[in-house]
Design an enzyme around this catalytic site. Structure first.
Site, PDB file in Angstrom:
ATOM      1  N   ARG A   1     -11.972 -11.252   5.677  1.00  0.00           N
ATOM      2  CA  ARG A   1     -11.367 -10.999   4.361  1.00  0.00           C
ATOM      3  C   ARG A   1     -11.235 -12.295   3.580  1.00  0.00           C
ATOM      4  NH1 ARG A   1      -6.308 -11.703   2.293  1.00  0.00           N
ATOM      5  NH2 ARG A   1      -5.214 -11.920   4.280  1.00  0.00           N
TER       6      ARG A   1
ATOM      7  N   HIS B   1      -3.993 -13.995  11.783  1.00  0.00           N
ATOM      8  CA  HIS B   1      -3.334 -13.764  10.502  1.00  0.00           C
ATOM      9  C   HIS B   1      -3.503 -12.350   9.953  1.00  0.00           C
ATOM     10  CE1 HIS B   1      -1.906 -14.686   6.500  1.00  0.00           C
ATOM     11  NE2 HIS B   1      -3.055 -14.327   5.964  1.00  0.00           N
TER      12      HIS B   1
ATOM     13  N   ARG C   1     -12.236 -18.439   5.215  1.00  0.00           N
ATOM     14  CA  ARG C   1     -11.340 -18.754   6.323  1.00  0.00           C
ATOM     15  C   ARG C   1     -12.055 -18.885   7.670  1.00  0.00           C
ATOM     16  NH1 ARG C   1      -6.448 -14.775   4.342  1.00  0.00           N
ATOM     17  NH2 ARG C   1      -5.887 -16.129   2.617  1.00  0.00           N
TER      18      ARG C   1
ATOM     19  N   HIS D   1      -6.595 -17.624  10.473  1.00  0.00           N
ATOM     20  CA  HIS D   1      -6.381 -18.383   9.240  1.00  0.00           C
ATOM     21  C   HIS D   1      -6.356 -19.878   9.544  1.00  0.00           C
ATOM     22  CE1 HIS D   1      -4.750 -19.671   5.448  1.00  0.00           C
ATOM     23  NE2 HIS D   1      -4.700 -18.437   5.000  1.00  0.00           N
TER      24      HIS D   1
ATOM     25  N   ALA E   1       0.836  -1.207   0.000  1.00  0.00           N
ATOM     26  CA  ALA E   1       0.000   0.000   0.000  1.00  0.00           C
ATOM     27  C   ALA E   1       0.873   1.260   0.000  1.00  0.00           C
ATOM     28  CB  ALA E   1      -0.941  -0.002   1.202  1.00  0.00           C
TER      29      ALA E   1
ATOM     30  N   SER F   1      -0.051 -21.417   2.926  1.00  0.00           N
ATOM     31  CA  SER F   1      -0.968 -20.621   2.104  1.00  0.00           C
ATOM     32  C   SER F   1      -2.309 -21.307   1.832  1.00  0.00           C
ATOM     33  CB  SER F   1      -0.295 -20.335   0.766  1.00  0.00           C
ATOM     34  OG  SER F   1      -1.240 -19.845  -0.144  1.00  0.00           O
TER      35      SER F   1
HETATM   36  C1  LIG Z   1       2.256 -14.993   5.960  1.00  0.00           C
HETATM   37  C2  LIG Z   1       1.248 -14.142   5.239  1.00  0.00           C
HETATM   38  C3  LIG Z   1       0.862 -14.464   3.950  1.00  0.00           C
HETATM   39  C4  LIG Z   1      -0.071 -13.673   3.270  1.00  0.00           C
HETATM   40  N1  LIG Z   1      -0.447 -14.027   2.006  1.00  0.00           N
HETATM   41  C5  LIG Z   1      -1.349 -13.248   1.352  1.00  0.00           C
HETATM   42  C6  LIG Z   1      -1.740 -13.568  -0.001  1.00  0.00           C
HETATM   43  O1  LIG Z   1      -1.290 -14.540  -0.584  1.00  0.00           O
HETATM   44  N2  LIG Z   1      -2.640 -12.750  -0.603  1.00  0.00           N
HETATM   45  C7  LIG Z   1      -3.174 -11.643   0.013  1.00  0.00           C
HETATM   46  O2  LIG Z   1      -3.970 -10.932  -0.605  1.00  0.00           O
HETATM   47  N3  LIG Z   1      -2.793 -11.314   1.273  1.00  0.00           N
HETATM   48  C8  LIG Z   1      -1.900 -12.088   1.943  1.00  0.00           C
HETATM   49  N4  LIG Z   1      -1.536 -11.740   3.230  1.00  0.00           N
HETATM   50  C9  LIG Z   1      -1.970 -10.443   3.775  1.00  0.00           C
HETATM   51  C10 LIG Z   1      -1.120  -9.328   3.155  1.00  0.00           C
HETATM   52  O3  LIG Z   1       0.211  -9.766   3.006  1.00  0.00           O
HETATM   53  C11 LIG Z   1      -1.104  -8.053   3.996  1.00  0.00           C
HETATM   54  O4  LIG Z   1      -2.396  -7.716   4.397  1.00  0.00           O
HETATM   55  C12 LIG Z   1      -0.550  -6.905   3.171  1.00  0.00           C
HETATM   56  O5  LIG Z   1       0.686  -7.256   2.600  1.00  0.00           O
HETATM   57  C13 LIG Z   1      -0.395  -5.646   4.011  1.00  0.00           C
HETATM   58  O6  LIG Z   1       0.231  -4.658   3.222  1.00  0.00           O
HETATM   59  P1  LIG Z   1       0.364  -3.171   3.761  1.00  0.00           P
HETATM   60  O7  LIG Z   1       1.094  -2.424   2.720  1.00  0.00           O
HETATM   61  O8  LIG Z   1      -0.959  -2.677   4.182  1.00  0.00           O
HETATM   62  O9  LIG Z   1       1.255  -3.302   5.087  1.00  0.00           O
HETATM   63  P2  LIG Z   1       2.694  -3.982   5.350  1.00  0.00           P
HETATM   64  O10 LIG Z   1       3.191  -4.774   4.224  1.00  0.00           O
HETATM   65  O11 LIG Z   1       2.556  -4.655   6.685  1.00  0.00           O
HETATM   66  O12 LIG Z   1       3.670  -2.764   5.480  1.00  0.00           O
HETATM   67  C14 LIG Z   1       3.660  -1.915   6.596  1.00  0.00           C
HETATM   68  C15 LIG Z   1       4.736  -0.873   6.394  1.00  0.00           C
HETATM   69  O13 LIG Z   1       4.600   0.116   7.396  1.00  0.00           O
HETATM   70  C16 LIG Z   1       5.844   0.361   8.010  1.00  0.00           C
HETATM   71  N5  LIG Z   1       5.566   0.826   9.365  1.00  0.00           N
HETATM   72  C17 LIG Z   1       4.751   0.293  10.298  1.00  0.00           C
HETATM   73  N6  LIG Z   1       4.696   1.073  11.374  1.00  0.00           N
HETATM   74  C18 LIG Z   1       5.492   2.127  11.127  1.00  0.00           C
HETATM   75  C19 LIG Z   1       5.841   3.283  11.860  1.00  0.00           C
HETATM   76  N7  LIG Z   1       5.324   3.544  13.062  1.00  0.00           N
HETATM   77  N8  LIG Z   1       6.721   4.159  11.306  1.00  0.00           N
HETATM   78  C20 LIG Z   1       7.260   3.935  10.071  1.00  0.00           C
HETATM   79  N9  LIG Z   1       6.925   2.868   9.326  1.00  0.00           N
HETATM   80  C21 LIG Z   1       6.056   1.981   9.851  1.00  0.00           C
HETATM   81  C22 LIG Z   1       6.599  -0.935   7.904  1.00  0.00           C
HETATM   82  O14 LIG Z   1       7.978  -0.690   8.001  1.00  0.00           O
HETATM   83  C23 LIG Z   1       6.169  -1.390   6.513  1.00  0.00           C
HETATM   84  O15 LIG Z   1       6.977  -0.737   5.559  1.00  0.00           O
HETATM   85  C24 LIG Z   1      -0.620 -12.548   3.909  1.00  0.00           C
HETATM   86  C25 LIG Z   1      -0.241 -12.228   5.219  1.00  0.00           C
HETATM   87  C26 LIG Z   1       0.671 -13.030   5.885  1.00  0.00           C
HETATM   88  C27 LIG Z   1       0.989 -12.710   7.305  1.00  0.00           C
END
Ligand SMILES: Cc1cc2nc3c(=O)[nH]c(=O)nc-3n(C[C@H](O)[C@H](O)[C@H](O)COP(=O)(O)OP(=O)(O)OC[C@H]3O[C@@H](n4cnc5c(N)ncnc54)[C@H](O)[C@@H]3O)c2cc1C
Length: 645
Positions: free
Chosen positions: A442, A408, A337, A266, A44, A284
Site C-alpha cells: 500500500r 504496520h 515503503r 513500514h 470505514a 509518519s
Molecule cells: C500508527 C499508524 C499510522 C497510520 N497513518 C496513516 C496515514 O497517515 N494515512 C493512511 O492512509 N493510513 C494510515 N494508517 C493506516 C490506517 O490508519 C488504517 O489502515 C485505517 O485507519 C483502518 O481503518 P478501518 O476503518 O479499516 O479500521 P480501524 O480503524 O482499525 O477500525 C476497526 C474497528 O472495528 C472494530 N472491531 C474490530 N473487531 C471487532 C469485533 N470483533 N467486534 C466489534 N468491533 C470490532 C474496532 O472496535 C474498530 O471500531 C496508519 C496506521 C497506523 C498503525
C-alpha cells in the site's frame, strides 16, 4: 467456491458510472424496513454506518472500544491522498490510479483501484464540509505534501493527526444518526460470530465485554469494517486492541481470505528497545518529505556509534551514506515503503546499522532545518518530534532520529468483488479488513482514502443493489435455529478457553507467535523458513489449546479472556500467512522471497505464474485450506518491473 469479481462493462474510466446507471435502488419506505449491521467504527465503519443511516436504513453499529472515536483509525498520522492536483504539479485521476497499481506491484484489480482514484476528490470535499481542519496554504487553499511512490504532492493532512481529525468528522456524522434514531450504537461489544441462513449472512453473535453476556442480532446485510491483522506479529504499530478475529470468523463461515501474506513493513518506526515492549511507534512517512535517511559510509564509524564512542553529529557529510538517494535518485527518500524497508535491512545486515543493537538507521532533518528553519519543521511535524523525544529521550531537532522497519498494515484481507461483497452473499467487507485496492504494497496515505471511499461512496450504492432483492424478507427474531446454534457454538468456545487452566499467559504465547512470524514470515522469507514456520505455529496452537492460563471467569469483564479468544484467531491467521507466502514463489511488494530477487537485490515478480489474487477457502479445523485464483488482467496499465531509479 466461485470468485466472480463482477467488474462492470465498458472502458475503465466509465465502469463506475456504468455501474451506478444500472444498479437497483431501494425506495425510502422500504429502507426503513431493512436492517444493516456494521461491525467497526473506524473510518470505514463509521462512514458506512453514517451513510446508511442518512439514507434511511436501520443500522446497528458495533465496536469493541468504549467510544466509536477510539477506533484505531484515530492513530493515523500523515495524511490522505486525493487527485485534486491543487499544487498543479501534474496529478490526475489516472496518475493516482497508475501510482497505486504500480506501488502495489501489479497485484491489485484495475477496476477497483480506478474507482478509488475517481472518488478520492469527493472524499476531500465531504471532509471539508464536515469541518475537518486540513492544513491550508497562506492563501486559504488546502495544502499538500508528498508521500512515497509518487512524484506529485497529493497528500492532504492535518498536522501529524490526520486520522484523528477525519475520525472526528465521521464520528459527528455518525452521532447525528444515533441521535436521529437510525443508528443503534453498541460500544464495548465484540462480534464473535456470523449467522448464515440459507447461504446468506443474516446476523451476528455479540459478546458484551463488560458483562460477558452474549446476544443475537439480525441484519438483512452485514458489513465488516474491522481493520487489519498486523498484530499477528505481536509487535506492530497497530493499536493493542486491533485484531483479525472478525475476518477469521468470516473466513471460517465461508468468506475467501485473499493474499494473507501481503503485510506491510513500514520503514520509519522507533526501533525495538526491550523485551517487555508490547507496541511499536510509527514515525509518519510524511517525515520523509524533509528527513534524509542515512547510515555511516564506513563500518568503523557504525561500530564506534554502536559502542557509544561516536555520535551521528560527529560524522561529516562525506562520511554519510544517503543510501536511498544513492540507489534511487528519481524518488530518493520517497521510494515506496517496501523498497525503503528492504534497503534499511540490507544496510543493517551488512553491518552499517546504528543504535545499540545495530538495527537502526538515521532519519535526519539537519538539511531541512538549515534550508527552512526550525520553526517551519516544528509547524509541519511538531507533534511527531515531541512524541519521538518523549519515547527516546533525544532531541530530534539536534540529533537525527533513529528508525527501523516494523509491521504496520495488512494489504491482504477478506476477498471482495467490485461491490465489496465477500463470497458469502450479504456479507460485505470495507477498509483495511478487505483485500481490495493495494495489491502487494500500500502507498502511504492511501488507507484513509480507501476506508472513506468504501464507506461514504461505494457501499451506499452497492449495498442497495443487494438489498433491493430483499425488500420482502421479514426481520428475523433471533430465535431461529441458525442464531441459537451460532450462539451456542460461540459460548462453547469461551467455556473451552476458560476450562484449560494451564500455565502459559496469553501474552507469552502471543510473543512466541510474533517472533516466529517476524523471523520466518517477516521482511525476508524463504521456502525452508516458511515450512518451519508452519510447523512452529502448529506447535504454538497445540500449546495454546492445552496450556493457556486465563484467570477469572466469563462473567463480567475479563481482558485475558478477550485476548485469548483473539490469539486463537491470530494463530489461524499466522498459519494462513505462512501458507500463502510459501505458495507465492515470487517477490512482490511487501512479500520478499529470498529465492526471487534481481542481481541488485530488488523484488523479482513471476508474472507468468503469479499474476493472481490467492483466495483461501476454509476446510475445517486442522485441515489445510484450499487456494483459488482470481486472475488479474491489466488492460490499461503496462505491467513492468518497478523502477524508482
Ligand atoms: C500508527 C499508524 C499510522 C497510520 N497513518 C496513516 C496515514 O497517515 N494515512 C493512511 O492512509 N493510513 C494510515 N494508517 C493506516 C490506517 O490508519 C488504517 O489502515 C485505517 O485507519 C483502518 O481503518 P478501518 O476503518 O479499516 O479500521 P480501524 O480503524 O482499525 O477500525 C476497526 C474497528 O472495528 C472494530 N472491531 C474490530 N473487531 C471487532 C469485533 N470483533 N467486534 C466489534 N468491533 C470490532 C474496532 O472496535 C474498530 O471500531 C496508519 C496506521 C497506523 C498503525
Amino acid at each position: 467456491m466461485k470468485l466472480d469479481s463482477k467488474i462492470p462493462e465498458g472502458p475503465l474510466a466509465q465502469k463506475w458510472d456504468n455501474y451506478k446507471a444500472g444498479q437497483k435502488l431501494v425506495n425510502p419506505a422500504n429502507k426503513r424496513n431493512l436492517d444493516i449491521i456494521v461491525i467497526g467504527t473506524g473510518l470505514a465503519g463509521a462512514s458506512a454506518a453514517a451513510s446508511f443511516g442518512e439514507m434511511g436504513f436501520k443500522v446497528k453499529n458495533f465496536t469493541i472500544q468504549d467510544s466509536p472515536r477510539r477506533a484505531h483509525s484515530i492513530a493515523a498520522q500523515g495524511g490522505i491522498n486525493a487527485a485534486k492536483n491543487y499544487p498543479n504539479d501534474g496529478d490526475s485521476v489516472h496518475r493516482l490510479f497508475y501510482d497505486t497499481v504500480k506501488g502495489g506491484d501489479y497485484r491489485a484489480r484495475e477496476a477497483n483501484v480506478y474507482r478509488l482514484a475517481q472518488v478520492s476528490n469527493d472524499i476531500i470535499d465531504q471532509c471539508v464540509a464536515q469541518g475537518v481542519p486540513f492544513a491550508r496554504e497562506y492563501g486559504g487553499t488546502l495544502d499538500n505534501r508528498s508521500f512515497g511512490g509518487a512524484q506529485v504532492s497529493r497528500t492532504f493532512y492535518a498536522k501529524g493527526q490526520t486520522g484523528q481529525q477525519l475520525l472526528i468528522g465521521a464520528y459527528q456524522a455518525l452521532m447525528r444518526q444515533v441521535n436521529a434514531g437510525t443508528v443503534d450504537m453498541y460500544t464495548r461489544t465484540e462480534i464473535v460470530d456470523y449467522v448464515i441462513v440459507d447461504g446468506k449472512a443474516r446476523g451476528v453473535i455479540a459478546r458484551d465485554l463488560v458483562t460477558g453476556e452474549f446476544s443475537r442480532h439480525f441484519g438483512h446485510a452485514v458489513v465488516m469494517a474491522t481493520g487489519g491483522y498486523g498484530n499477528t506479529f505481536f509487535l506492530s504499530t497497530n493499536a493493542m486492541g486491533s485484531n483479525g478475529s472478525a475476518a477469521i470468523k468470516a473466513y471460517q463461515k465461508g468468506a475467501a481470505f485473499a493474499n494473507p501474506c501481503f503485510a506491510q513493513i513500514h520503514p520509519t518506526c522507533i526501533p525495538v528497545h526491550g523485551e517487555f515492549q508490547s507496541k511499536l511507534t510509527l514515525m509518519s512517512e510524511s517525515l520523509r518529505n524533509d528527513g534524509r535517511i542515512w547510515v555511516p559510509k564506513k563500518k568503523e564509524d557504525a561500530e564506534a556509534i554502536r559502542a557509544g564512542k561516536k555520535k551521528a553529529t560527529d560524522l561529516s557529510e562525506e562520511e554519510r551514506d544517503y543510501y536511498l538517494e544513492r540507489r534511487y535518485p528519481a524518488f530518493g527518500n520517497l521510494v515506496p515503503r517496501d523498497v525503503a524497508s528492504r534497503a534499511a535491512k540490507e544496510r543493517c545486515d551488512a553491518g552499517f546499522g546504528v543504535g545499540t543493537t545495530g538495527l537502526a538507521v538515521y532519519l535526519d532533518f539537519k538539511t531541512a532545518i538549515e534550508r527552512l528553519g526550525e520553526d517551519t519543521i516544528r509547524a509541519r511535524y511538531g507533534n511527531l518530534f515531541q512524541m519521538y523525544e518523549k519515547i527516546v529521550d533525544d532531541n530530534p531537532y539536534k540529533e537525527p532520529m533513529m528508525i527501523y522497519p516494523a509491521i504496520h498494515y495488512t494489504m491482504g484481507g477478506i476477498w471482495v468483488d467490485y461491490e465489496l461483497q465477500t463470497t458469502v452473499p450479504g456479507l460485505f467487507a470495507a477498509g483495511e479488513a478487505n483485500f481490495s485496492d493495494h495489491g502487494a504494497n500500500r502507498l502511504g496515505a492511501s488507507a484513509l482514502m480507501q476506508g472513506l471511499a468504501d464507506g461514504y461512496f461505494v457501499l451506499p450504492y452497492t449495498i442497495q443493489n443487494y438489498l433491493a432483492d430483499d425488500i420482502r424478507t421479514p426481520r428475523m427474531t433471533g430465535d431461529e435455529k441458525e442464531f441459537v446454534e451460532a450462539e451456542a457454538a460461540a459460548k462453547a468456545k469461551f467455556e473451552k478457553l476458560l476450562s484449560i487452566k494451564g500455565n502459559r499467559s496469553v501474552d507469552s504465547l502471543h510473543k512466541e507467535l510474533g517472533l516466529v512470524m517476524w523471523d520466518f514470515v517477516g521482511m525476508a522469507r524463504n521456502k525452508k523458513g516458511l515450512e518451519e514456520a508452519i510447523e512452529k505455529i502448529a506447535a504454538i496452537k497445540k500449546e495454546f489449546w492445552t496450556n493457556v492460563k486465563i484467570p477469572g471467569s466469563g462473567k463480567g469483564m475479563n481482558v485475558e479472556l478477550e485476548k485469548a479468544s483473539r490469539l486463537a484467531d491470530f494463530i489461524t491467521t499466522g498459519d494462513l500467512m505462512a501458507r500463502d507466502a510459501l505458495n507465492r514463489e515470487e517477490s512482490c511488494g511487501g512479500h520478499f522471497r529470498e529465492e526471487f530477487q534481481t542481481e541488485e537485490g530488488e523484488a523479482l515478480r513471476q508474472d507468468d505464474k503469479f499474476a493472481y489474487a490467492a483466495c483461501w477457502e476454509y476446510q475445517g479445523e486442522d485441515k489445510a485450506p484450499v487456494m483459488h485464483k482470481e486472475d488479474l488482467t491489466f488492460e490499461v496499465v503496462k505491467v513492468a518491473q518497478r523502477n524508482y531509479k
